[in-house]
Design an enzyme around this catalytic site. Structure first.
Site, PDB file in Angstrom:
ATOM      1  N   SER A  92      -4.112 -12.092 -28.435  1.00 18.18           N
ATOM      2  CA  SER A  92      -3.332 -12.379 -29.641  1.00 18.18           C
ATOM      3  C   SER A  92      -2.974 -11.146 -30.442  1.00 18.18           C
ATOM      4  O   SER A  92      -2.100 -11.198 -31.294  1.00 18.18           O
ATOM      5  CB  SER A  92      -4.144 -13.309 -30.531  1.00 18.18           C
ATOM      6  OG  SER A  92      -5.318 -12.629 -30.956  1.00 18.18           O
ATOM      7  N   GLY A  94      -5.385  -9.630 -32.277  1.00 14.69           N
ATOM      8  CA  GLY A  94      -6.438  -9.492 -33.288  1.00 14.69           C
ATOM      9  C   GLY A  94      -7.174  -8.164 -33.126  1.00 14.69           C
ATOM     10  O   GLY A  94      -7.322  -7.394 -34.081  1.00 14.69           O
ATOM     11  N   PHE A  95      -7.575  -7.875 -31.902  1.00 17.36           N
ATOM     12  CA  PHE A  95      -8.332  -6.645 -31.647  1.00 17.36           C
ATOM     13  C   PHE A  95      -7.487  -5.409 -31.976  1.00 17.36           C
ATOM     14  O   PHE A  95      -7.972  -4.453 -32.579  1.00 17.36           O
ATOM     15  CB  PHE A  95      -8.794  -6.607 -30.190  1.00 17.36           C
ATOM     16  CG  PHE A  95      -9.594  -5.383 -29.842  1.00 17.36           C
ATOM     17  CD1 PHE A  95     -10.918  -5.277 -30.225  1.00 17.36           C
ATOM     18  CD2 PHE A  95      -9.011  -4.333 -29.151  1.00 17.36           C
ATOM     19  CE1 PHE A  95     -11.656  -4.127 -29.933  1.00 17.36           C
ATOM     20  CE2 PHE A  95      -9.736  -3.182 -28.851  1.00 17.36           C
ATOM     21  CZ  PHE A  95     -11.063  -3.084 -29.243  1.00 17.36           C
ATOM     22  N   ASP A 145      -7.596 -13.826 -34.395  1.00 12.86           N
ATOM     23  CA  ASP A 145      -8.947 -13.832 -34.970  1.00 12.86           C
ATOM     24  C   ASP A 145      -9.187 -12.562 -35.787  1.00 12.86           C
ATOM     25  O   ASP A 145      -8.419 -11.613 -35.742  1.00 12.86           O
ATOM     26  CB  ASP A 145     -10.005 -13.978 -33.869  1.00 12.86           C
ATOM     27  CG  ASP A 145      -9.917 -12.873 -32.813  1.00 12.86           C
ATOM     28  OD1 ASP A 145      -8.873 -12.201 -32.754  1.00 12.86           O
ATOM     29  OD2 ASP A 145     -10.878 -12.700 -32.054  1.00 12.86           O
ATOM     30  N   GLY A 237     -15.547 -10.041 -29.648  1.00 15.69           N
ATOM     31  CA  GLY A 237     -16.397  -9.198 -30.486  1.00 15.69           C
ATOM     32  C   GLY A 237     -17.611  -8.653 -29.779  1.00 15.69           C
ATOM     33  O   GLY A 237     -18.609  -8.309 -30.421  1.00 15.69           O
ATOM     34  N   ASP A 287     -11.722  -9.061 -18.488  1.00 20.17           N
ATOM     35  CA  ASP A 287     -10.613  -8.109 -18.443  1.00 20.17           C
ATOM     36  C   ASP A 287     -11.102  -6.815 -19.047  1.00 20.17           C
ATOM     37  O   ASP A 287     -12.030  -6.817 -19.861  1.00 20.17           O
ATOM     38  CB  ASP A 287      -9.417  -8.591 -19.285  1.00 20.17           C
ATOM     39  CG  ASP A 287      -9.629  -8.299 -20.761  1.00 20.17           C
ATOM     40  OD1 ASP A 287     -10.421  -9.026 -21.385  1.00 20.17           O
ATOM     41  OD2 ASP A 287      -9.040  -7.337 -21.274  1.00 20.17           O
ATOM     42  N   CYS A 330      -8.287   4.263  -0.320  1.00 16.46           N
ATOM     43  CA  CYS A 330      -9.441   4.679   0.482  1.00 16.46           C
ATOM     44  C   CYS A 330      -9.139   4.604   1.983  1.00 16.46           C
ATOM     45  O   CYS A 330      -9.735   5.330   2.771  1.00 16.46           O
ATOM     46  CB  CYS A 330     -10.663   3.836   0.145  1.00 16.46           C
ATOM     47  SG  CYS A 330     -11.297   4.183  -1.509  1.00 16.46           S
ATOM     48  N   HIS A 356      -7.465   2.145  -6.638  1.00 17.68           N
ATOM     49  CA  HIS A 356      -8.855   2.016  -6.200  1.00 17.68           C
ATOM     50  C   HIS A 356      -9.719   1.324  -7.256  1.00 17.68           C
ATOM     51  O   HIS A 356     -10.457   0.389  -6.947  1.00 17.68           O
ATOM     52  CB  HIS A 356      -9.444   3.391  -5.868  1.00 17.68           C
ATOM     53  CG  HIS A 356     -10.919   3.343  -5.715  1.00 17.68           C
ATOM     54  ND1 HIS A 356     -11.534   2.865  -4.575  1.00 17.68           N
ATOM     55  CD2 HIS A 356     -11.920   3.620  -6.588  1.00 17.68           C
ATOM     56  CE1 HIS A 356     -12.846   2.882  -4.756  1.00 17.68           C
ATOM     57  NE2 HIS A 356     -13.106   3.324  -5.963  1.00 17.68           N
TER      58      HIS A 356
HETATM   59 ZN   LIG Z   1     -10.746   2.285  -2.700  1.00 15.95          ZN
END
Ligand SMILES: [Zn+2]
Length: 396
Positions: A92, A94-95, A145, A237, A287, A330, A356
């Site tokens: 949203s 908020g952060f 929030d 939070g 996330d 890799c 990676h």
């Molecule tokens: Zn990798």
């Protein structure tokens, strides 16, 4: 029903499930790569599909400021704008309002702040943020929030948590108004905010706040549960400056307080050890900007802890970033080559580290899911963490 959650297996508090959305199913536990500005930095959506990402995250605050949620809406919504036909969640803002913006003034009505881009004055209310998220058209939207630092005392934490719950009621009322097509007033046309989501369904997640205070977390969970039959719950939070044991304790508290039947999303948390500890405490979705952000500093996740590719010891190292990783970086390139790209400021170096690191966290969540399904989560997570933490200190 557009959204549902199917529990398949449990192991203690941990769960393997499937979160069903209008844009497809998300097998949980899952890591959601972060595309703050409608792009996961340096990665093409095709890269994310190839890595097996099912759901990604974007951000209402950033997209409102640039290019503007009205632009995204006009371009057919976020899925079409960024060519991602799988589920999306929008935070949203908020952060961001509380961490990036300057000169904040918080009132019961909302938050006045200066844009971190151009200093322009803005005023976010729960209603406006719901309108922004509807214009963006993500599958899951988060409430607006009041976010506070992780070490805040009980008085500040209570004030912010209770305000967040009052704002949640306003968010819910605004979502219902927008869904019903009811005008704001006599003058406003009914089509003011058509959903940009072509499948025309969005799930609003509330956010359980309360800082590092168990009683506040419990109270918030109870109050939120009583307001609506929510499709899922955010846990906010945490990982904002508090000690790790305090975060894990809060997850235990929230796990007990929230219904087992719904998905739980732990916001902004995504270092490997935190993903595992979160999964063990009943979290389904994660996330974090870490895999791309630390990649820009040369940091690499490996099974044996973090290393920094800029170090001289990798100058002629023929091994891949992580010998056990099956990502496309890799599979093809040596540490020596990627180090060379990185110290030469070549863009491919940044891209390979992002590929990676994002793959590493997606894969970690998938391995945890398999361990839950085979009832081996305890031994798997113990072994995984012991090896990850036993590495020599190569971290940045
Ligand atoms: Zn990798």
């Amino acid at each position: 029903m557009s959204f549902s959650f199917r529990l398949e297996h449990t192991a203690g508090a941990a769960r393997a499930g499937v979160f069903v959305t209008p844009h497809g199913e998300v097998e949980t536990p899952a890591f959601m790569p972060v595309g703050t500005l409608a792009t996961v930095k340096t990665l093409d959506p095709d890269d994310l599909v190839e890595m097996g990402a099912t759901m990604i995250l974007s951000n209402a605050y950033h997209l409102h400021l640039r290019p503007g949620d009205d632009v995204v809406r006009e371009m057919g919504g976020l899925h079409r704008f960024m060519r991602w036909d799988r589920p999306i969640l929008t935070d949203s803002g908020g952060f961001q309002v509380f961490s990036l913006a300057q000169l904040r003034v918080i009132t019961e009505e909302g938050v006045e702040f200066q844009s971190h881009l151009d200093g322009s004055r803005r005023f976010f209310t729960p209603e406006l943020v719901m309108q922004i998220e509807r214009n963006l058209g993500a599958d899951v939207t988060m409430q607006f929030d009041h976010v506070i630092p992780g070490q805040s005392d009980a008085t500040s934490a209570r004030d912010a948590s209770e305000r967040s719950i009052r704002w949640l009621a306003r968010c819910l009322a605004e979502v219902r108004r927008l869904e019903s097509g009811q005008p704001l007033d006599e003058e406003t046309p009914r089509e003011e905010f058509p959903s940009a989501n072509p499948r025309n369904a969005q799930a609003l997640f509330p956010i359980v706040q309360g800082g590092i205070h168990a009683d506040l977390r419990r109270e918030a969970a109870v109050a939120i549960k009583g307001m609506n039959d929510w499709p899922g719950f955010g846990i906010g939070g945490l990982s904002v400056g508090e000690a790790k044991p305090a975060m894990y304790e809060m997850l235990d508290v929230v796990d007990d307080a929230l219904p087992k039947t719904h998905p739980r999303y732990l916001m902004g948390v995504g270092f490997p050890e935190d993903i595992i500890e979160g999964i063990r405490r009943g979290v389904d979705l994660f996330d974090c900007v870490a895999p791309t952000r630390i990649g820009r500093n040369g940091a690499v996740f490996t099974r044996d802890g973090r290393l920094n590719i800029k170090r001289a010891e990798f100058r002629t190292d023929p091994r891949p970033l992580d010998p056990e990783c099956d990502c496309s970086a890799c599979g093809r390139f040596s540490r020596a080559y990627i180090r060379h790209l990185f110290v030469s400021d070549e863009l491919l170096g940044l891209r390979l580290l992002s590929l990676h690191n994002v793959h590493f966290l997606l894969s970690l969540a998938r391995q945890a899911r398999i361990a839950i399904q085979s009832s081996e989560l305890d031994s798997w997570s113990r072994d995984w963490l012991a090896r990850y933490r036993s590495a020599p200190a190569l971290a940045i």
